[in-house]
Design a protein around this motif. Structure first.
Motif, short mmCIF file in Angstrom:
data_model
loop_
_atom_site.label_atom_id
_atom_site.label_comp_id
_atom_site.label_asym_id
_atom_site.label_seq_id
_atom_site.Cartn_x
_atom_site.Cartn_y
_atom_site.Cartn_z
N UNK A 1 -2.24 -7.99 -11.45
CA UNK A 1 -0.93 -7.80 -10.84
C UNK A 1 -0.04 -8.95 -11.29
N UNK A 2 1.17 -8.61 -11.77
CA UNK A 2 2.09 -9.65 -12.24
C UNK A 2 3.45 -9.45 -11.61
N UNK A 3 3.98 -10.52 -11.02
CA UNK A 3 5.34 -10.53 -10.51
C UNK A 3 6.21 -11.32 -11.47
N UNK B 1 0.63 -5.42 -23.29
CA UNK B 1 2.05 -5.16 -23.51
C UNK B 1 2.52 -3.83 -22.93
N UNK B 2 1.62 -3.10 -22.30
CA UNK B 2 1.99 -1.88 -21.59
C UNK B 2 1.99 -2.17 -20.10
N UNK B 3 3.16 -2.08 -19.47
CA UNK B 3 3.29 -2.36 -18.05
C UNK B 3 3.00 -1.10 -17.26
N UNK B 4 2.11 -1.21 -16.29
CA UNK B 4 1.69 -0.06 -15.51
C UNK B 4 2.30 -0.10 -14.12
N UNK B 5 2.74 1.07 -13.63
CA UNK B 5 3.29 1.21 -12.28
C UNK B 5 4.41 0.21 -12.02
N UNK B 6 5.28 0.04 -12.97
CA UNK B 6 6.34 -0.97 -12.87
C UNK B 6 7.36 -0.60 -11.80
N UNK B 7 7.71 -1.59 -10.98
CA UNK B 7 8.77 -1.42 -9.98
C UNK B 7 9.77 -2.55 -10.18
N UNK B 8 11.04 -2.22 -10.38
CA UNK B 8 12.09 -3.22 -10.62
C UNK B 8 12.85 -3.52 -9.34
N UNK B 9 13.04 -4.79 -9.07
CA UNK B 9 13.79 -5.20 -7.88
C UNK B 9 15.29 -5.02 -8.10
N UNK B 10 15.99 -4.83 -7.00
CA UNK B 10 17.45 -4.82 -7.07
C UNK B 10 17.93 -6.17 -7.62
N UNK B 11 19.05 -6.16 -8.34
CA UNK B 11 19.52 -7.34 -9.05
C UNK B 11 19.81 -8.55 -8.19
N UNK B 12 19.94 -8.38 -6.88
CA UNK B 12 20.24 -9.51 -6.00
C UNK B 12 18.99 -10.29 -5.60
N UNK B 13 17.80 -9.82 -6.03
CA UNK B 13 16.55 -10.46 -5.65
C UNK B 13 15.89 -11.13 -6.85
N UNK C 1 2.36 -0.13 -2.01
CA UNK C 1 1.03 0.47 -2.06
C UNK C 1 0.23 -0.16 -3.20
N UNK C 2 -1.03 -0.45 -2.94
CA UNK C 2 -1.85 -1.12 -3.95
C UNK C 2 -2.08 -0.24 -5.18
N UNK C 3 -2.29 1.05 -4.98
CA UNK C 3 -2.70 1.92 -6.07
C UNK C 3 -1.61 2.11 -7.12
N UNK C 4 -0.36 2.32 -6.68
CA UNK C 4 0.69 2.69 -7.63
C UNK C 4 1.97 1.86 -7.48
#
Length: 262
Positions: free
Chosen positions: A59-61, A79-91, A117-120
């Protein structure tokens, strides 16, 4: 430097390192093992937090405003990011950890904890950091008297110990000899020892949290130099429970390095 510079080899053949080193036997020495290369030109990652999901997935933040996010990487294809979630620009993303089957990610000045969620890595919600904690920096956890405790750094020399409801139980000032340390950042708890880097420094400290003292100091200036990133301080520490080794990296580093700490 003696190191195996390999895209990926038998990275998980180090079960012989499963023995635990007593706190009073830590030497501050390290052994370099496998290295995995990253494409930090086309796929840079401003690493802020690092933690193993399983034997080969981390897991990488990542941080910076308008660039922060969270994802998984597999050491066989970093180099392949899995289940990527992008934060809103203010964070601004900071430390992360997997605690009781949920993923938690700190944010810096915003003092929010994002929950997934841990899985995805589907977003669940957010928690406010307690007022006592100045900023969100590093995050890890430990089992203490059969209860889960959350450990958070805030850019000072304190480690804040929280319960599962993110309420502060106590704050421990860490000393190296008679001198308080400062700028404690990325955290990883392993085998009864807290490991932390100091912001903009090239070493990792092994800390006895209950005594509030540094047990050993591991110098990684060689790796920082090889990374060739003026903005790339050491900022990722992940412990692989299966192999009993650490994988470390930094902000926009072109590699992740496996090490054994003695």
């Amino acid at each position: 430097m003696i190191a195996l510079i390999i895209m990926i080899t038998s990275a998980f053949s180090y079960t012989q390192y499963a023995q635990r080193i007593p706190k009073n036997k830590l030497s501050g020495k390290q052994q370099y093992l496998t290295r995995v290369l990253r494409d930090n030109i086309n796929n840079p990652q401003y690493t802020q937090g690092f933690a193993f999901l399983n034997e080969d997935t981390i897991l990488e933040s990542t941080g910076l405003y308008k660039q922060s996010g969270i994802h998984y990487i597999n050491l066989k294809n970093v180099n392949t990011l899995q289940n990527q979630y992008n934060l809103d620009g203010q964070f601004f993303g900071e430390g992360c950890d997997i605690i009781n089957n949920k993923v938690y990610q700190l944010t810096w000045l915003e003092k929010k904890i994002f929950v997934y969620e841990k899985e995805d890595l589907q977003y669940i919600g957010q928690i406010d950091l307690p007022q006592k904690i100045k900023e969100g920096w590093g995050l890890t956890h430990r089992l203490f008297n059969e209860e889960t405790q959350i450990l958070i750094s805030d850019g000072t020399g304190y480690i804040h110990i929280l319960n599962e409801n993110f309420q502060v139980l106590k704050s421990v000032l860490i000393f190296q000899g008679l001198t308080p340390v400062n700028y404690l950042n990325e955290l990883e708890y392993a085998n009864g020892i807290l490991y932390a880097n100091e912001y903009l420094k090239s070493y990792i400290l092994a800390i006895d949290l209950d005594e509030g003292k540094v047990l050993a100091k591991y110098d990684f200036s060689e790796l920082v130099y090889e990374a060739k990133r003026p903005d790339g301080c050491l900022n990722g520490i992940a412990f692989n429970q299966q192999t009993q080794t650490f994988w470390i990296t930094g902000k926009n580093w072109p590699f992740i390095q496996e090490v054994k700490l003695f």
